[in-house]
Scaffold this motif. Structure first.
Motif, PDB file in Angstrom:
ATOM      1  N   ASP A  41       9.249   4.315   1.824  1.00 17.67           N
ATOM      2  CA  ASP A  41      10.476   4.575   2.629  1.00 17.67           C
ATOM      3  C   ASP A  41       9.875   5.388   4.274  1.00 17.67           C
ATOM      4  O   ASP A  41      10.408   5.552   4.938  1.00 17.67           O
ATOM      5  N   LEU A  42       8.756   5.707   3.941  1.00 17.25           N
ATOM      6  CA  LEU A  42       8.123   6.142   5.166  1.00 17.25           C
ATOM      7  C   LEU A  42       7.466   5.461   6.092  1.00 17.25           C
ATOM      8  O   LEU A  42       6.702   4.560   5.584  1.00 17.25           O
TER       9      LEU A  42
ATOM     10  N   ASP B 201       2.598   0.777  10.569  1.00 17.78           N
ATOM     11  CA  ASP B 201       3.820   0.245  10.898  1.00 17.78           C
ATOM     12  C   ASP B 201       3.878   0.286  12.483  1.00 17.78           C
ATOM     13  O   ASP B 201       4.086  -0.503  12.863  1.00 17.78           O
ATOM     14  N   ASN B 202       3.275   1.371  12.948  1.00 17.16           N
ATOM     15  CA  ASN B 202       3.388   1.585  14.631  1.00 17.16           C
ATOM     16  C   ASN B 202       2.343   0.656  15.093  1.00 17.16           C
ATOM     17  O   ASN B 202       2.973  -0.017  15.932  1.00 17.16           O
TER      18      ASN B 202
ATOM     19  N   GLU C 133       0.927  -1.327  -0.142  1.00 17.71           N
ATOM     20  CA  GLU C 133      -0.040   0.147  -0.069  1.00 17.71           C
ATOM     21  C   GLU C 133       0.850   1.165   0.158  1.00 17.71           C
ATOM     22  O   GLU C 133       0.567   2.102  -0.750  1.00 17.71           O
ATOM     23  N   LYS C 134       1.926   1.072   0.637  1.00 16.32           N
ATOM     24  CA  LYS C 134       2.907   2.473   0.813  1.00 16.32           C
ATOM     25  C   LYS C 134       3.492   2.436  -0.574  1.00 16.32           C
ATOM     26  O   LYS C 134       3.633   3.509  -0.998  1.00 16.32           O
TER      27      LYS C 134
END
Length: 69
Positions: A31-32, A37-38, A23-24
């Motif tokens: 890369d963000l 993610d958290n 999705e990113k």
């Protein structure tokens, strides 16, 4: 829990990370770090704690390696 349970949990987290990374990539932010993610990281840490309490022989390093492969 059994080793099979640990393997299923690792696969679940690996799939969640891969899906989040896809999705990113679609949105050009590969890369963000994002909120997912958290959340995934927090969930992994909590599950590791549960597994360690359940089985003193649980190996955190092996579990994390299974997720990241």
């Amino acid at each position: 829990m059994t080793r099979k349970d640990y393997i299923k949990l690792a696969k679940m987290f690996k799939n969640a990370i891969e899906t989040n990374n896809e999705e990113k990539n679609m949105f050009g932010n590969k890369d963000l770090s994002n909120h997912a993610d958290n959340i995934i990281g927090d969930m992994i840490n909590e599950v590791i704690e549960i597994c360690e309490n359940d089985n003193p022989r649980f190996n955190e390093e092996t579990f994390r390696n299974a997720i990241s492969k």
